[in-house]
Write an enzyme that holds these catalytic residues in place. Structure first.
Site, PDB file in Angstrom:
ATOM      1  N   THR A  52       0.533  -1.376   0.249  1.00 38.54           N
ATOM      2  CA  THR A  52      -0.528   0.007   0.024  1.00 38.54           C
ATOM      3  C   THR A  52       0.857   1.361  -0.132  1.00 38.54           C
ATOM      4  O   THR A  52       1.811   1.421   0.517  1.00 38.54           O
ATOM      5  CB  THR A  52      -1.034  -0.067   0.930  1.00 38.54           C
TER       6      THR A  52
ATOM      7  N   THR B 195      -0.547   0.871   6.409  1.00 36.55           N
ATOM      8  CA  THR B 195      -0.528  -0.344   6.446  1.00 36.55           C
ATOM      9  C   THR B 195       0.076  -1.513   7.067  1.00 36.55           C
ATOM     10  O   THR B 195       0.591  -1.698   7.952  1.00 36.55           O
ATOM     11  CB  THR B 195       1.126   0.214   5.092  1.00 36.55           C
TER      12      THR B 195
HETATM   13  N1  GLY Z   1      -3.411  -1.957   4.084  1.00 45.37           N
HETATM   14  C1  GLY Z   1      -3.582  -2.639   2.945  1.00 45.37           C
HETATM   15  C2  GLY Z   1      -4.903  -3.582   2.391  1.00 45.37           C
HETATM   16  O1  GLY Z   1      -4.982  -4.776   3.855  1.00 45.37           O
HETATM   17  O2  GLY Z   1      -5.700  -3.948   1.873  1.00 45.37           O
END
Ligand code: GLY
Length: 302
Positions: free
Chosen positions: A171, A222
């Site tokens: 991310t 993230t």
């Molecule tokens: N942190 C990104 C997700 O789990 O979609």
């Protein structure tokens, strides 16, 4: 008022051969955002510019280069929050937008906070955003990862099995403070590798994947979305900013993620005074930051 920006390019066990590309991508995006701030631009313009650059950089799990879901399709999530108005704009499970952060930004000033799925793509088109061919978001590296994930995932119903929990959530996110004292935070992602169709993680959810309040600070997170949602990591970190400096707030929040729900991830924090912090309990998190008080940018992955 001082200016500052911090970006991240995902927290996970980033392979050594990809370290430089992650750091280069973070540095370029951060510097582009910083230039916006230095020229008197808004924190909103700065984070949009930084995140668009990372969405366009195939090394990251956002925009082009995102992980594929079980159907072999990219489904993107993104969100942004304005710390001066507490307005939120977010998209989830969109398949035809190369830069969902742009549409999330548009939603900040609309009558709605969040749009999902084909309706969100249609909303974007109706408001002048270009839709892309979903194939444009797919890169060969991710096709190979998808094939491996398909082979290694025991059953289609194993939604939270190791292949998903241990996926590569690269991310991207950015938080900026502008000359007017406004803080904005945003996050964009392709989610986890081989996620079930329609699965949405933390990234588009305010308080989970991002949060901003001028009185506290801004945060982008993230990592394993299902864990981050359970403790509302971004909001928790911002609350810590009421009594801790950004580096300590980031550390306290990531400790809570590990201690309370056994989650893996990372976050960047910019507090109301323009101090930056970051923390992760994964082996790596690509990041870059620069404030007016610093002589040179910091770029790292440890
Ligand atoms: N942190 C990104 C997700 O789990 O979609």
């Amino acid at each position: 008022m001082t200016i500052a920006i911090i970006v991240h390019g995902g927290a996970w066990d980033i392979p050594a051969e990809d370290h430089q590309a992650h750091m280069d991508g973070c540095r370029a995006a951060m510097m582009a955002g910083y230039d916006v701030l230095r020229n008197g631009g808004t924190a909103l313009d700065a984070i949009e510019r930084a995140i668009v650059m990372m969405e366009d950089d195939p090394i990251f799990d956002a925009g082009i280069g995102s992980h594929l879901n079980r159907a072999g399709v990219v489904q993107l999530d993104a969100g942004v929050m304005d710390g001066s108005t507490l307005q939120v704009g977010a998209l989830a499970a969109v398949e035809r937008l190369q830069n969902p952060i742009r549409v999330a930004r548009h939603l900040l000033t609309s009558a709605h906070n969040m749009m999902v799925g084909p309706g969100a793509d249609a909303y974007a088109a109706a408001h002048g955003f270009e839709l892309c061919d979903p194939k444009k978001l797919v890169v060969e590296r991710e096709v190979e990862r998808w094939k491996l994930a398909k082979k290694e995932t025991p059953t289609a119903g194993d939604e939270f099995g190791e292949i998903v929990r241990g996926a590569k959530p690269g991310t991207v996110g950015a938080v900026a403070l502008d000359r007017m004292g406004n803080i904005v935070a945003g996050t964009s992602t392709g989610g986890t590798l081989y996620k079930p169709v329609g699965r949405v993680g933390d990234s588009p959810l305010p308080g989970c994947g991002y949060f901003a309040d001028n009185a506290l600070g801004g945060v982008s997170t993230t990592g394993h979305g299902e864990s981050i949602i359970r403790i509302q990591l971004a909001r928790v970190a911002a609350d810590f900013c009421s009594r801790l400096y950004a580096p300590a707030a980031a550390q306290a929040a990531i400790s809570m993620l590990g201690d309370r729900v056994g989650g893996l991830g990372g976050l960047i924090v910019l507090d109301h005074a323009g101090r930056v912090g970051f923390a992760h309990n994964t082996p790596h998190m690509a990041h870059a930051y620069l404030t007016e008080a610093m002589n040179a940018p910091v770029v790292g992955i440890e």
